[in-house]
Design a protein around this motif. Structure first.
Motif, PDB file in Angstrom:
ATOM      1  N   SER A 164       0.841  -1.195   0.000  1.00 41.72           N
ATOM      2  CA  SER A 164       0.000   0.000   0.000  1.00 41.72           C
ATOM      3  C   SER A 164       0.878   1.248   0.000  1.00 41.72           C
ATOM      4  N   GLU A 165       0.268   2.391  -0.269  1.00 41.57           N
ATOM      5  CA  GLU A 165       1.010   3.646  -0.317  1.00 41.57           C
ATOM      6  C   GLU A 165       1.530   4.062   1.058  1.00 41.57           C
ATOM      7  N   THR A 166       0.935   3.508   2.111  1.00 41.16           N
ATOM      8  CA  THR A 166       1.362   3.845   3.468  1.00 41.16           C
ATOM      9  C   THR A 166       2.406   2.879   4.008  1.00 41.16           C
ATOM     10  N   GLY A 167       2.825   1.890   3.205  1.00 42.28           N
ATOM     11  CA  GLY A 167       3.851   0.964   3.646  1.00 42.28           C
ATOM     12  C   GLY A 167       3.327  -0.246   4.371  1.00 42.28           C
ATOM     13  N   MET A 168       2.140  -0.710   3.992  1.00 44.35           N
ATOM     14  CA  MET A 168       1.592  -1.949   4.518  1.00 44.35           C
ATOM     15  C   MET A 168       1.762  -3.038   3.459  1.00 44.35           C
ATOM     16  N   LEU A 169       2.535  -4.067   3.791  1.00 37.14           N
ATOM     17  CA  LEU A 169       2.763  -5.179   2.877  1.00 37.14           C
ATOM     18  C   LEU A 169       1.719  -6.247   3.158  1.00 37.14           C
ATOM     19  N   LEU A 170       0.895  -6.540   2.154  1.00 36.83           N
ATOM     20  CA  LEU A 170      -0.142  -7.551   2.272  1.00 36.83           C
ATOM     21  C   LEU A 170       0.255  -8.786   1.482  1.00 36.83           C
ATOM     22  N   CYS A 171      -0.140  -9.952   1.987  1.00 40.27           N
ATOM     23  CA  CYS A 171       0.245 -11.200   1.331  1.00 40.27           C
ATOM     24  C   CYS A 171      -0.855 -12.231   1.503  1.00 40.27           C
ATOM     25  N   GLY A 172      -1.045 -13.065   0.490  1.00 42.58           N
ATOM     26  CA  GLY A 172      -2.046 -14.124   0.530  1.00 42.58           C
ATOM     27  C   GLY A 172      -1.476 -15.368   1.190  1.00 42.58           C
ATOM     28  N   LEU A 173      -1.811 -15.582   2.452  1.00 40.08           N
ATOM     29  CA  LEU A 173      -1.298 -16.714   3.214  1.00 40.08           C
ATOM     30  C   LEU A 173      -1.960 -18.007   2.746  1.00 40.08           C
ATOM     31  N   VAL A 174      -1.173 -19.082   2.702  1.00 40.05           N
ATOM     32  CA  VAL A 174      -1.685 -20.376   2.261  1.00 40.05           C
ATOM     33  C   VAL A 174      -2.448 -21.076   3.381  1.00 40.05           C
ATOM     34  N   MET A 184      -2.869 -10.674  -6.581  1.00 38.73           N
ATOM     35  CA  MET A 184      -3.151  -9.614  -5.613  1.00 38.73           C
ATOM     36  C   MET A 184      -2.604  -8.292  -6.138  1.00 38.73           C
ATOM     37  N   LYS A 185      -3.465  -7.288  -6.190  1.00 38.36           N
ATOM     38  CA  LYS A 185      -3.064  -5.957  -6.629  1.00 38.36           C
ATOM     39  C   LYS A 185      -3.677  -4.901  -5.721  1.00 38.36           C
ATOM     40  N   LEU A 207      -3.486 -10.760  10.818  1.00 40.95           N
ATOM     41  CA  LEU A 207      -4.365 -11.489   9.920  1.00 40.95           C
ATOM     42  C   LEU A 207      -5.626 -10.644   9.744  1.00 40.95           C
ATOM     43  N   VAL A 208      -5.711  -9.934   8.618  1.00 40.69           N
ATOM     44  CA  VAL A 208      -6.790  -8.958   8.457  1.00 40.69           C
ATOM     45  C   VAL A 208      -8.070  -9.583   7.944  1.00 40.69           C
ATOM     46  N   PRO A 256      -3.589 -20.560   7.473  1.00 45.82           N
ATOM     47  CA  PRO A 256      -4.915 -20.756   6.890  1.00 45.82           C
ATOM     48  C   PRO A 256      -5.121 -19.813   5.701  1.00 45.82           C
ATOM     49  N   PRO A 257      -6.078 -20.124   4.826  1.00 45.92           N
ATOM     50  CA  PRO A 257      -6.350 -19.237   3.686  1.00 45.92           C
ATOM     51  C   PRO A 257      -6.781 -17.857   4.190  1.00 45.92           C
ATOM     52  N   SER A 258      -5.932 -16.859   3.965  1.00 47.51           N
ATOM     53  CA  SER A 258      -6.157 -15.564   4.595  1.00 47.51           C
ATOM     54  C   SER A 258      -5.269 -14.508   3.954  1.00 47.51           C
ATOM     55  N   ILE A 259      -5.410 -13.282   4.433  1.00 42.74           N
ATOM     56  CA  ILE A 259      -4.542 -12.177   4.031  1.00 42.74           C
ATOM     57  C   ILE A 259      -3.897 -11.614   5.287  1.00 42.74           C
ATOM     58  N   VAL A 260      -2.572 -11.515   5.260  1.00 44.34           N
ATOM     59  CA  VAL A 260      -1.847 -10.941   6.394  1.00 44.34           C
ATOM     60  C   VAL A 260      -1.273  -9.593   5.974  1.00 44.34           C
ATOM     61  N   ALA A 261      -1.123  -8.714   6.960  1.00 46.48           N
ATOM     62  CA  ALA A 261      -0.583  -7.376   6.711  1.00 46.48           C
ATOM     63  C   ALA A 261       0.551  -7.100   7.688  1.00 46.48           C
TER      64      ALA A 261
END
Length: 431
Positions: free
Chosen positions: A335-345, A380-381, A366-367, A347-352
């Motif tokens: 993100s523009e504020t410096g939050m790195l998001l990733c698609g975790l395998v 992911m974009k 785990l957001v 559990p199936p999820s998104i972490v920041a």
């Protein structure tokens, strides 16, 4: 000032979230239940509905074995809002893992067919129809990146099922006109024919204009990163123990099904310009079959004189193991504020993760977790919508079934979803 206050609020929330990876117990972080945190569904399909120039062309590729309707699996999504239009253009990549994929890059139309919304070839069907016989077209595309100046950067692996028909290449297409504005063909020595699979491009765009300094290209099976200096028309390869997979993370288990992947570097992101004034700009990356989060100073990556052919010890002391997740991640976005998001395998999820903080369990949030709709988030974009606000877009494809027991075409297999970045990081509903 309001934007800065919002950024501080998000950072504070993330710092309070806990992701207990060691014990396998994941916190939802914000205390928001699943229903209110579900991503907004944009596209769902049991199988992809592909369009063709004519019915005769569809029959031709079917009879020639160039189209297997049950063998097309999307990997990436990209999105572009045109001049304030509320409805964006949505693009999907369909890599040619095998020969039965008629085209490898498509856009989502408004035509609804029996199997779902129809896809059409992009830029057009002629770019894809040779299936590697004409290297002036597209052979196989895993991911793209659309920059803020309306150009789509397309990374073509040049191979089908590890048969190297063409050199890997990079195209830039102006989305407004449909014309090609840049083309780069990778020199021999920077890729490994029959081994390399280039899967992700990341663009270094100037903070003040539309100049692109460098393009970073991940070679997931060849276990390296190729850096392309756009102005100098030069490129070099980075490969060492940090770009490789890890033996403990070659098995992927999703929804009770396991399969094997032995992939190196897959995701690349950069320190955003808005944060760079307060910290050194870095290239963040990770291998698919690993739980390491890596980083290296961008000025080191961009110095071509440091990287000699086949030198796996080059600038090795500049690589930083930021930390370990305890699970594989697939696609990532910054993100523009410096939050790195990733698609975790698992559990199936998104972490920041806030890049200003140490990469440790207490700073990973785990957001959102969705055991059903986030099975293998390979695309992911983060894009800016018609109001100038950032949105997270994801594509999930149940790859464990495609590579294992087989997809059940009575169920939804492929999903494109989105959420406002502010809403996602603040624990607010996505729609």
């Amino acid at each position: 000032m309001a934007n800065q206050q919002s950024t501080r609020m998000i950072i504070t929330i993330l710092n309070c979230c806990c992701l207990a990876i060691v014990t396998g117990q994941y916190s939802t972080g914000f205390g928001i239940g699943y229903d209110s945190k579900a991503l907004q569904s944009i596209f769902e399909a049991r199988n992809l509905e592909l369009g063709f120039p004519t019915p005769q062309e569809r029959e031709r590729v079917l009879s020639a074995g160039l189209y297997n309707p049950d063998g097309v699996v999307p990997i990436d999504v990209d999105v572009y809002y045109t001049h304030g239009d509320k409805t964006p253009s949505i693009f999907v990549t369909i890599p040619r893992f095998a020969k039965g994929v008629p085209y490898s890059l498509a856009y989502v139309t408004n035509e609804v067919r029996a199997n779902g919304t129809e896809l059409r070839a992009y830029p057009n069907y002629d770019w894809h129809h040779s299936h590697g016989a004409d290297c002036n077209g597209l052979t196989s595309v895993y991911r793209t990146q659309i920059d803020e100046c309306g150009r789509m950067w397309i990374l073509d692996s040049g191979e089908i099922d590890f048969v190297q028909y063409c050199a890997p290449q990079l195209y830039a297409i102006d989305l407004a006109s449909g014309s090609m504005v840049h083309h780069y063909r990778m020199p021999k020595g920077l890729y490994k024919p029959g081994v390399s699979r280039f899967v992700t491009p990341t663009i270094e765009l100037d903070a003040h204009n539309c100049d692109v300094g460098h393009v970073y290209m991940a070679d997931s099976i060849g276990d390296g990163i190729v850096v392309y200096d756009v102005a100098a028309q030069k490129s070099w390869r980075i490969e060492n123990k940090y770009t490789y997979p890890h033996p403990d993370f070659g098995t992927f288990t999703i929804a009770g099904e396991s399969f094997q992947l032995w992939d190196g570097t897959v995701a690349l992101t950069l320190t955003p310009h808005g944060v760079a004034g307060r910290m050194e700009r870095m290239l963040y990356f990770h291998s698919l079959s690993s739980d390491w989060q890596m980083a290296i100073p961008l000025q080191v990556v961009n110095n071509g004189s440091l990287w000699k052919s086949n030198d796996v010890s080059a600038a090795l002391d500049q690589f930083v193991v930021l930390g370990k997740r305890g699970s594989q991640c697939v696609a990532a976005a910054m993100s523009e504020t410096g939050m790195l998001l990733c698609g975790l395998v698992q559990p199936p999820s998104i972490v920041a993760w806030n890049i200003r903080q140490p990469y440790k369990h207490d700073n990973l949030a785990l957001v959102i977790q969705d055991e059903n709709r986030l099975q293998f988030t390979s695309g992911m974009k983060i894009v800016r919508n018609h109001e100038g606000k950032e949105e997270l877009w994801t594509l999930s494809n149940r790859l464990q079934k495609a590579f294992g027991s087989g997809l059940n075409f009575k169920e939804v297999n492929f999903r494109i979803q989105k959420c406002g970045v502010h809403e996602l990081l603040s624990g607010l509903p996505c729609h």
